[in-house]
Design a protein around this motif. Structure first.
Motif, PDB file in Angstrom:
ATOM      1  N   THR B 223       0.748  -1.000   0.263  1.00  0.00           N
ATOM      2  CA  THR B 223       0.347   0.545   0.116  1.00  0.00           C
ATOM      3  C   THR B 223       0.741   1.113   0.114  1.00  0.00           C
ATOM      4  OG1 THR B 223      -0.098  -0.126   2.460  1.00  0.00           O
ATOM      5  CG2 THR B 223      -2.125  -0.904   1.074  1.00  0.00           C
ATOM      6  N   LYS B 224       2.290   1.160   0.118  1.00  0.00           N
ATOM      7  CA  LYS B 224       2.549   2.360   0.273  1.00  0.00           C
ATOM      8  C   LYS B 224       4.335   3.060  -0.112  1.00  0.00           C
ATOM      9  CE  LYS B 224      -0.086   3.631   4.346  1.00  0.00           C
ATOM     10  NZ  LYS B 224      -0.846   4.177   4.114  1.00  0.00           N
ATOM     11  N   THR B 225       4.172   1.496  -1.195  1.00  0.00           N
ATOM     12  CA  THR B 225       5.719   1.449  -1.523  1.00  0.00           C
ATOM     13  C   THR B 225       5.515   1.814  -3.517  1.00  0.00           C
ATOM     14  OG1 THR B 225       6.085  -0.515  -1.989  1.00  0.00           O
ATOM     15  CG2 THR B 225       6.686   0.522  -0.270  1.00  0.00           C
ATOM     16  N   PRO B 226       6.220   2.438  -3.882  1.00  0.00           N
ATOM     17  CA  PRO B 226       6.233   1.661  -5.476  1.00  0.00           C
ATOM     18  C   PRO B 226       5.886   1.124  -6.294  1.00  0.00           C
ATOM     19  CG  PRO B 226       8.202   3.388  -5.287  1.00  0.00           C
ATOM     20  CD  PRO B 226       7.343   2.790  -3.847  1.00  0.00           C
ATOM     21  N   TRP B 227       6.270   0.032  -5.607  1.00  0.00           N
ATOM     22  CA  TRP B 227       6.894  -1.521  -6.511  1.00  0.00           C
ATOM     23  C   TRP B 227       4.771  -2.053  -5.875  1.00  0.00           C
ATOM     24  CZ3 TRP B 227      10.244   0.079  -2.943  1.00  0.00           C
ATOM     25  CH2 TRP B 227      11.400   0.325  -3.879  1.00  0.00           C
ATOM     26  N   PHE B 229       2.267  -0.928  -5.773  1.00  0.00           N
ATOM     27  CA  PHE B 229       1.850   0.407  -6.306  1.00  0.00           C
ATOM     28  C   PHE B 229       1.081  -0.471  -8.195  1.00  0.00           C
ATOM     29  CE2 PHE B 229       0.736   3.897  -9.391  1.00  0.00           C
ATOM     30  CZ  PHE B 229      -0.264   4.859  -8.634  1.00  0.00           C
ATOM     31  N   GLU B 230       2.958  -0.573  -8.616  1.00  0.00           N
ATOM     32  CA  GLU B 230       2.886  -1.594  -9.598  1.00  0.00           C
ATOM     33  C   GLU B 230       1.842  -2.430  -9.255  1.00  0.00           C
ATOM     34  OE1 GLU B 230       6.842  -1.555 -10.072  1.00  0.00           O
ATOM     35  OE2 GLU B 230       7.594   0.299 -10.901  1.00  0.00           O
ATOM     36  N   ARG B 232      -0.652  -3.435  -7.475  1.00  0.00           N
ATOM     37  CA  ARG B 232      -2.307  -3.346  -7.430  1.00  0.00           C
ATOM     38  C   ARG B 232      -2.510  -2.893  -9.214  1.00  0.00           C
ATOM     39  NH1 ARG B 232      -3.342   1.309  -4.049  1.00  0.00           N
ATOM     40  NH2 ARG B 232      -1.179   1.834  -3.675  1.00  0.00           N
ATOM     41  N   ALA B 233      -1.569  -1.987  -9.904  1.00  0.00           N
ATOM     42  CA  ALA B 233      -2.163  -1.316 -11.546  1.00  0.00           C
ATOM     43  C   ALA B 233      -1.772  -2.775 -11.793  1.00  0.00           C
ATOM     44  CB  ALA B 233      -1.438  -0.849 -11.859  1.00  0.00           C
ATOM     45  N   ALA B 241      -2.086  -0.381 -17.017  1.00  0.00           N
ATOM     46  CA  ALA B 241      -0.577  -0.781 -16.363  1.00  0.00           C
ATOM     47  C   ALA B 241       1.150  -1.000 -17.118  1.00  0.00           C
ATOM     48  CB  ALA B 241      -0.380  -1.914 -15.466  1.00  0.00           C
ATOM     49  N   MET B 246       4.793   0.408 -16.480  1.00  0.00           N
ATOM     50  CA  MET B 246       5.264  -0.363 -15.424  1.00  0.00           C
ATOM     51  C   MET B 246       5.865  -2.084 -16.231  1.00  0.00           C
ATOM     52  SD  MET B 246       2.220  -0.035 -13.186  1.00  0.00           S
ATOM     53  CE  MET B 246       1.779   1.741 -12.758  1.00  0.00           C
TER      54      MET B 246
END
Lengths: 508, 357
Positions: B223-227, B229-230, B232-233, B241, B246
């Motif tokens: 929930t909190k990191t760029p990874w 983010f990728e 979940r996208a 994505a 990505m």
């Protein structure tokens, strides 16, 4: 215009109500179709036109209301019921078996003779050709046919099933202007024959060209039904949108500068391994909108995907601001200064389960200011989203709303805003206004023109010929993977571009 | 009257909790029939399950023992499922971790515990991750369905395991002067590789600590990191994505490294903390049960801990009634199955509502 009869209506729909989760798609809609008339059903996307007709065709059941066909009250539970009542519908997506011939497609399910049904089918097709002027080759395979020809097969299919009520859902969206004119001639001859035709559209010009009466819908309600002679373009537009609409965009002559995108002899394979783009060369300069016109499926999609890095280039080269971008990754190309407004925005443009805020940084989340060390800075992400929401007038309750709840127009504003915020040198826009309402369309088009005047290079690919003509400084017409020609919009007529879209070369 | 199913746009927390409670209640009512058939009073049975799982000291600690591997497996699965990658083979990744730890424990048993145990966990993580990576690559490169490949890789390893404990790894038994290969199990692993326990319980606390910490870390990663983010996208819309730049391959591999690795750690805990040797019954299905608990509790670490603890209690209570009431093991499995079935069916009501028209 003649009207064959003023007798009993073929169809009468009264007080139709249809609810979908969170949407009132049809709100006490009344609709009437007379024999021997072409009745345009006009409205913006999402106005409820297709829903209403899907109810008539038995795909949806109304929550309230009554339907009368030829004076009798009916309940239409499925398309099978509709066909039995003489209702035929041609959808935007065709339902044909690719590997069978036209005659075989018709024999399947419709022919009455058990032995050698193809003979019967061919005779009937000849009959339809004579009566209505529909030209189809019964022995052609579906995959060999153009989209326009497939549409004719769908119409024949409906006639074959005995339809005297024919519903066409946005039939011209896949046609060249010439094909559209052929279609209108067929429809007129069917009208003479006493058939009733419902013509769903959002294009005003078509209403005046072919319809006898027009029913305008807005937000699930009928705004009014008029005879076309009594209507004006301005009045219909106002009924459709609910306010006055400006038709002409102000456009100053462009002042193209240095080339930003240079494409040389580009060849790209399509999904089936055939060459979809065949040796295309062009350049897009700063301060210029370069339009690509053409009927969908002639390689535009593959061309765009190759430029933005979503599809491999087989041969040739793509250069962005002088740097080789051939077969680079989408991220590398984006970082060279390319913004992409993709077609099918729901599929390629947004992540529906993520928030508006997260979608607003979908391409820049991985670097500062959004990334701080190992973590994402959600405060910064929200601030970006809020500024996009203000600047691009995106109607959304909060940046934390899931993107799937946005309307098409707001979704597109979010995508466009996101791309422009990255300050690209080149904007690649694929059908940027497809499916948008008049207000959002106007907004996006003006924005593209403004970005051109701010010296951006813009590659505009659109199936909407009027849009390409209205916006572009130069237009390339694409047909079967090649450019038929590159013209300036002021030097050619709409008709000439239309001819080029069907492959004919025109001398500029 | 016709019933129709409509998707809910938003679901309130109250609805979720109410549906869960009602599903468990409905499940207990249904399972009562089974106990009545055996001539037992269902109220007695249920109260003894509850009492023995959650109200006695041994019940609670045993529930925690079962929670440990479930929590590790389901934290990883919750992450990888959000990436849209259906890892069904956590059982295999758990086994890979355990087998790698066994090899290290047997060969380096002379090392001091303080050194050996961290090595065992690291090796277990690496082995579980390694067993999880091939399906990710196959999916990204060749579009091989990961449900099939992860499950099949479990079977591959399972039969390798069976071969090893019936052959090369089989313990030598000594009776007097005679040495012979007897039952299909391995030697007990060296003392130094045994995980320390909380006194008077079977809770191997290092693994419990790792499980709780990693469940929080996995959640933060997502929930909190760029990874995250990728992940979940890609899980929600891989087309958009990848169009946004990505990398599908990189993201899915990372998710499988975490998921497989945590399952591997669970395997280390089972071997070095509980069983101490391999037997044919080494696996007790935590890798599969973790799928369910990840599904039920995957929203955040706290709900994962609670869900897995309750599920562990269900296992303990089931074993208890099996022994006390002399019920066949099938009845216990049936009982657990009914509860899960109703809870999962209840999830349908959380996402959809049924209306009359």
């Amino acid at each position: 215009m003649t009207r064959a009869s003023n007798g009993e209506p073929l169809v009468r729909m009264e007080g139709i109500v249809k609810r979908f989760p969170g949407v009132l798609a049809n709100d006490h809609v009344d609709f009437e179709l007379l024999p021997g008339e072409i009745h345009a059903l006009l409205g913006e996307n999402g106005a409820g036109k297709t829903t209403l007709m899907n109810i008539l065709y038995g795909i949806y059941q109304p929550d309230e209301g009554q339907i009368f066909v030829k004076g009798r009250r009916v309940r239409i539970r499925s398309p099978r019921d509709a066909i039995r009542l003489g209702i035929g519908m041609v959808h935007q997506h065709f339902l044909l078996v690719d590997k069978h011939t036209v005659a075989e497609n018709l024999a399947m399910g419709y022919a009455k003779s058990f032995l050698n049904p193809l003979r019967e089918v061919k005779a009937r097709i000849r009959d339809f050709t004579e009566r209505y002027g529909i030209q189809v080759d019964p022995d052609a395979y579906i995959w060999q046919l153009s989209v326009g020809e497939q549409q004719k097969v769908e119409i024949v299919k409906a006639l074959y099933a005995g339809a005297d009520i024919l519903i066409l859902d946005e039939p011209t969206s896949v046609l060249t202007p010439q094909e559209a004119r052929d279609l209108f001639n067929v429809l007129r001859r069917m009208r003479e024959d006493g058939k009733g035709i419902v013509f769903i559209t959002h294009k005003l010009s078509e209403v005046f060209e072919v319809a006898d009466r027009v029913t305008v819908m807005r937000r699930g309600k009928v705004v009014g039904t008029l005879r076309v002679e009594e209507a004006t373009k301005e009045a219909l537009a106002r009924m459709m949108v609910g306010r006055d609409v400006v038709f002409e965009l102000e456009r100053t002559p462009g002042r193209p500068g240095e080339p930003v995108l240079e494409v040389r002899d580009l060849t790209v394979l399509g999904d089936r391994g055939r060459e979809a783009v065949r040796g295309v060369s062009f350049e897009v300069r700063e301060g210029e909108i370069f339009g690509i016109a053409g009927v969908a499926g002639n390689g535009q999609r593959e061309l765009v995907q190759a430029i933005v890095g979503l599809r491999r280039v087989k041969s040739g080269s793509v250069r962005v601001t002088g740097v080789d971008a051939t077969n680079r990754s989408p991220r590398e190309i984006a970082e060279l200064g390319v913004g992409h407004i993709p077609e099918e925005r729901l599929k390629f443009g947004i992540v529906p389960d993520m928030s508006v805020a997260e979608n607003s940084v979908l391409k820049s989340y991985y670097r500062p200011p959004y990334r701080k060390g190992l973590l994402l800075d959600y405060g910064e992400i929200r601030r970006t989203a809020e500024s996009l929401i203000n600047e691009y007038e995106i109607a959304v309750p909060s940046p934390d709303t899931r993107a799937r709840l946005l309307s098409g127009g707001n979704m597109q504003k979010l995508i466009v805003g996101r791309e422009i915020r990255r300050d690209p040198k080149l904007i690649v826009a694929s059908n940027p206004t497809f499916g948008l309402d008049v207000g959002a369309t106007e907004y996006i088009r003006k924005l593209l023109l403004r970005k051109r005047d701010e010296r951006k290079a813009i590659l505009l690919v659109s199936g909407d010929l009027d849009e390409v003509i209205q916006l572009s400084d130069r237009i390339a017409v694409m047909f079967e993977g090649r450019f038929v020609g590159i013209v300036r919009p002021e030097e050619v007529t709409r008709e000439e571009i239309g001819l080029m879209m069907s492959g004919s070369e025109v001398l500029p | 009257m016709r019933l129709r199913v409509i998707k809910r746009l938003e679901t309130s927390r109250k609805t979720v909790i109410l549906v869960r409670i009602l599903s468990v209640f409905a499940a207990l009512m249904t399972a009562s029939v089974v106990f009545l058939v055996y001539g037992l009073n269902p109220v007695d049975v249920y109260s003894s399950i509850f009492y023995n799982a959650f109200a006695t000291r041994i019940g609670v600690t045993e529930s925690v023992v079962r929670m440990i591997p479930l929590l590790l497996v389901s934290s990883g699965l919750a992450l990888v499922f959000r990436t849209g990658f259906w890892n069904i083979g956590a059982e295999g990744q758990l086994l890979a971790g355990a087998m790698a730890a066994y090899v290290v424990a047997v060969n380096y048993g002379s090392l001091p515990s303080a050194l050996l145990i961290p090595i065992l966990f690291s090796v277990g993580f690496a082995a579980g991750a390694a067993w999880g990576i091939p399906p990710a690559i196959l999916k990204a490169k060749l579009n091989v369905n990961e449900v099939i490949s992860t499950l099949m890789l479990y079977y591959v390893l399972y039969w390798v395991f069976q071969h090893l404990i019936h052959g090369p790894w089989k313990a030598k038994e000594k009776v007097g002067q005679l040495t012979y290969g007897g039952f299909a199990h391995t030697e007990v692993i060296p003392e130094a590789s045994h995980l320390p326990l909380i006194d008077g319980t079977r809770i191997h606390w290092p693994t419990l600590l790792i499980a709780v910490i990693t469940s929080v870390l996995a959640y933060l990663l997502l929930t909190k990191t760029p990874w995250g983010f990728e992940m979940r996208a890609i899980g929600s819309n891989p087309d958009a994505a990848t169009a946004a730049g990505m990398s599908y391959l990189r993201t899915v591999i990372l998710a499988m490294v975490v998921s497989g690795g945590l399952a591997g750690i669970a395997g280390v805990g089972e071997l070095c903390g509980v069983q101490k040797r391999f037997t044919p019954e080494f696996l007790s299905g935590y890798g599969f049960s973790g799928i369910i608990t990840a599904w039920l509790g995957g929203n955040n670490p706290l709900s994962l801990i609670v869900t897995n603890f309750l599920y562990g209690g269900l296992l303990v209570g089931g074993e208890y009634i099996m022994i006390t009431y002399r019920l066949p093991i099938g009845v216990v499995d049936l009982f657990n199955g009914i509860i899960l079935f109703f809870v999962l069916a209840g999830e349908f009501l959380v996402r959809y509502r049924v209306v009359r028209r």
